[in-house]
Design a protein around this motif. Structure first.
Motif, short mmCIF file in Angstrom:
data_model
loop_
_atom_site.label_atom_id
_atom_site.label_comp_id
_atom_site.label_asym_id
_atom_site.label_seq_id
_atom_site.Cartn_x
_atom_site.Cartn_y
_atom_site.Cartn_z
N ARG A 134 0.82 -1.21 0.00
CA ARG A 134 0.00 0.00 0.00
C ARG A 134 0.86 1.27 0.00
NH1 ARG A 134 -3.30 -0.52 4.50
NH2 ARG A 134 -1.88 0.72 5.73
N HIS A 135 1.97 1.26 0.77
CA HIS A 135 2.82 2.44 0.87
C HIS A 135 3.99 2.43 -0.11
CE1 HIS A 135 0.79 4.09 4.37
NE2 HIS A 135 0.87 2.92 4.98
N GLY A 136 4.16 1.35 -0.82
CA GLY A 136 5.24 1.26 -1.80
C GLY A 136 6.61 1.00 -1.21
N TYR A 137 6.67 0.32 -0.08
CA TYR A 137 7.96 0.00 0.53
C TYR A 137 8.61 -1.16 -0.23
CZ TYR A 137 6.21 2.67 4.53
OH TYR A 137 5.70 3.64 5.34
N ALA A 138 9.85 -0.98 -0.59
CA ALA A 138 10.60 -2.05 -1.25
C ALA A 138 11.28 -2.94 -0.23
CB ALA A 138 11.64 -1.45 -2.19
N LEU A 139 11.47 -2.42 0.99
CA LEU A 139 12.22 -3.14 2.01
C LEU A 139 11.67 -2.79 3.38
CD1 LEU A 139 14.86 -4.81 2.60
CD2 LEU A 139 16.03 -2.63 2.76
N VAL A 140 11.45 -3.82 4.21
CA VAL A 140 11.07 -3.62 5.61
C VAL A 140 12.11 -4.34 6.46
CG1 VAL A 140 9.32 -3.99 7.39
CG2 VAL A 140 8.61 -3.46 5.05
N ILE A 141 12.74 -3.60 7.35
CA ILE A 141 13.83 -4.13 8.16
C ILE A 141 13.36 -4.26 9.60
CG2 ILE A 141 16.18 -3.71 8.97
CD1 ILE A 141 16.54 -1.92 6.45
N ASP A 142 13.69 -5.40 10.22
CA ASP A 142 13.36 -5.61 11.63
C ASP A 142 14.44 -4.95 12.47
OD1 ASP A 142 12.63 -6.43 14.14
OD2 ASP A 142 12.89 -8.58 13.74
N ARG A 143 14.08 -3.88 13.13
CA ARG A 143 15.06 -3.13 13.92
C ARG A 143 15.41 -3.83 15.23
NH1 ARG A 143 12.22 2.35 15.12
NH2 ARG A 143 14.36 2.97 15.23
N SER A 144 14.60 -4.76 15.70
CA SER A 144 14.88 -5.42 16.98
C SER A 144 15.92 -6.52 16.86
CB SER A 144 13.59 -6.01 17.58
OG SER A 144 13.11 -7.06 16.78
N SER A 145 16.13 -7.05 15.66
CA SER A 145 17.06 -8.17 15.54
C SER A 145 18.36 -7.80 14.83
CB SER A 145 16.40 -9.32 14.78
OG SER A 145 16.14 -8.94 13.45
N ASP A 146 18.46 -6.62 14.29
CA ASP A 146 19.68 -6.25 13.56
C ASP A 146 20.43 -5.18 14.33
OD1 ASP A 146 20.41 -5.11 10.17
OD2 ASP A 146 21.70 -5.78 11.78
N ASN A 147 21.57 -5.55 14.87
CA ASN A 147 22.38 -4.59 15.62
C ASN A 147 23.01 -3.55 14.71
OD1 ASN A 147 21.80 -5.88 18.00
ND2 ASN A 147 23.56 -7.25 17.84
#
Length: 170
Positions: A134-147
């Motif tokens: 819907r928002h046109g995001y190409a990438l969603v990153i999980d901020r809780s698991s990636d230091n």
């Protein structure tokens, strides 16, 4: 070093495709705000404790057999010693097999975790996918698991939107 290379690659990809949009999600935050996830974890903890007690009971029984064997060994014949040693080894093997059955890589706990948690994760994934499209995001990153994420603007964090879409207001 590996994380630095990944961040560099992400930065280069973002630069090369600067029209691409991305978002962040805090999966830990999302999962902690879903009561079904908390209930599933509580159920897994109860089962795990029960199974651990069963394994410990077998280990204790094996230790008791061994202690008795040590105390009695001077009075036993070779056949009796062999029989006691076999009983001890059988009990230790039973404990190890039970531990593997319950807690091994493909054990009962893994299967139970998969059956309880996977539907929740799939529901979250579908909502994230819908929001991304819907928002046109190409990438969603999980901020809780990636230091590797040092800073993430709250403007691109879709965690609360995911929770609202799942029916949990926050």
């Amino acid at each position: 070093m590996k994380k630095l290379m990944i961040l560099l690659l992400l930065a280069l990809t973002a630069t090369a495709a600067n029209a691409q949009k991305f978002a962040l999600i805090d999966m830990e935050y999302v999962l902690n705000n879903i009561p079904a996830y908390e209930r599933a974890n509580e159920q897994l903890n109860r089962i795990s404790k029960k199974w651990q007690a069963e394994v410990e009971a077998l280990n204790t029984a094996a230790a008791t057999l061994y202690k008795n064997y040590q105390n009695e060994s001077v009075f036993l014949s070779q056949e009796q010693k062999k029989a006691k040693q076999d009983a001890i080894m059988k009990k230790e093997k039973a404990a190890a097999d039970l531990k593997k059955k319950y807690f091994g890589p493909e054990g009962e706990l893994f299967k139970k975790r998969t059956s309880l948690i996977t539907p929740i994760q799939e529901e979250i994934y579908n909502v994230v996918k819908e929001i991304s499209e819907r928002h046109g995001y190409a990438l969603v990153i999980d901020r809780s698991s990636d230091n590797g994420i040092i800073f993430g603007s709250p403007k691109v964090d879709i965690s609360n939107e995911v929770l609202q879409k799942l029916g949990y207001s926050n």
